[in-house]
Motif scaffolding. Sequence first.
Motif, PDB file in Angstrom:
ATOM      1  N   SER A 103       0.851  -1.181   0.000  1.00  0.00           N
ATOM      2  CA  SER A 103       0.000   0.000   0.000  1.00  0.00           C
ATOM      3  C   SER A 103       0.892   1.238   0.000  1.00  0.00           C
ATOM      4  O   SER A 103       2.121   1.138  -0.009  1.00  0.00           O
ATOM      5  CB  SER A 103      -0.917  -0.002   1.223  1.00  0.00           C
ATOM      6  N   THR A 104       0.284   2.409  -0.023  1.00  0.00           N
ATOM      7  CA  THR A 104       1.021   3.672   0.034  1.00  0.00           C
ATOM      8  C   THR A 104       0.380   4.552   1.086  1.00  0.00           C
ATOM      9  O   THR A 104      -0.729   5.053   0.898  1.00  0.00           O
ATOM     10  CB  THR A 104       1.022   4.385  -1.337  1.00  0.00           C
ATOM     11  N   GLU A 105       1.091   4.713   2.206  1.00  0.00           N
ATOM     12  CA  GLU A 105       0.612   5.503   3.329  1.00  0.00           C
ATOM     13  C   GLU A 105       1.636   6.584   3.655  1.00  0.00           C
ATOM     14  O   GLU A 105       2.798   6.504   3.247  1.00  0.00           O
ATOM     15  CB  GLU A 105       0.399   4.604   4.559  1.00  0.00           C
ATOM     16  N   PRO A 106       1.243   7.637   4.392  1.00  0.00           N
ATOM     17  CA  PRO A 106       2.209   8.683   4.767  1.00  0.00           C
ATOM     18  C   PRO A 106       3.339   8.117   5.625  1.00  0.00           C
ATOM     19  O   PRO A 106       3.118   7.214   6.439  1.00  0.00           O
ATOM     20  CB  PRO A 106       1.355   9.689   5.547  1.00  0.00           C
ATOM     21  N   LEU A 107       4.527   8.646   5.451  1.00  0.00           N
ATOM     22  CA  LEU A 107       5.693   8.234   6.234  1.00  0.00           C
ATOM     23  C   LEU A 107       6.047   9.330   7.235  1.00  0.00           C
ATOM     24  O   LEU A 107       6.102  10.513   6.868  1.00  0.00           O
ATOM     25  CB  LEU A 107       6.884   7.968   5.304  1.00  0.00           C
ATOM     26  N   ASP A 108       6.293   8.940   8.471  1.00  0.00           N
ATOM     27  CA  ASP A 108       6.691   9.866   9.524  1.00  0.00           C
ATOM     28  C   ASP A 108       8.176  10.193   9.345  1.00  0.00           C
ATOM     29  O   ASP A 108       9.053   9.497   9.852  1.00  0.00           O
ATOM     30  CB  ASP A 108       6.441   9.230  10.891  1.00  0.00           C
TER      31      ASP A 108
END
Length: 283
Positions: free
Chosen positions: A147-152
């Motif tokens: 998947s593609t999620e925001p990275l901290d």
Amino acid sequence: MTTRQKTDTLPQGTRIGRTALRASDLGELTAFYRDVVGLSVQQQSESTAVLGVDETPLLVLERDADTPERQRSGAGLYHNAFRVPSRKALGDALTRIRDRWQLSGASDHLVSEALYLRDPEGNGVEIYRDFPREEWPITDEGTVHISTEPLDLESVEAAAAGDDRAPPGTDVGHVHLEVTSLDAFEEFYVDTLGFEVQTTVPAAYFVSAGGYHHHIGANTWNQRTSPVGGRGLSWFEVVLPDTETFEAIRNRLTDAQVAVSERDAGFVVEGPDGIDVRFRAES
């Protein structure tokens, strides 16, 4: 699009080896991959630079000052993906990028954490680290879910230790291509070579060997319509775990009437869109 069933799949240990780029300004590109990506220059001449980690070559830059820019319609590289062995190494990469270049994107893919940027000649670059394999999400079909999620980013940078070079264990984890046809991509890389489809998203395929999340990605997002040419991707290398698999792939390609040419203790074929793929057995 319906994926095809494969029986002759590539074994565990299959991996991506070197990748090669056609460069207009060899010095500028060499400096970028040394100072920003963190690779070491292993060999250099007026026409070629080889960069890698320790004694392992990962990237070959081939100077051709007369090569034109890549056409907007041309297939080729979406990004080369350099895999680092730890979050600390990813934090060090982020520090180098913020100090010396410009970050263009960052994502949590559930299987990995990734940073994205472009080199001075517009080639896509990914620097990433994998999560432990036992943590990767698996679909009901038994494939890896990406998947593609925001990275901290702040927590990534907080892991940095100030190292100026990519550490031992860094490699090319995968190559992502821009292609003109996903059907042609699947026919060659899955049906003929034996990679397995792990994830599909609209207009993109991700395939691998041995259950990895992906060794090769392919997309048609930018609607490329012509073969590879000009600056950018020259070739990439698939390393096979043993001579038995190496010979089996050679025979598979010959049976499929794909022209095979000997090259550098291995062989090279022209894949879809005129992209050269080199093969060798693990040494």
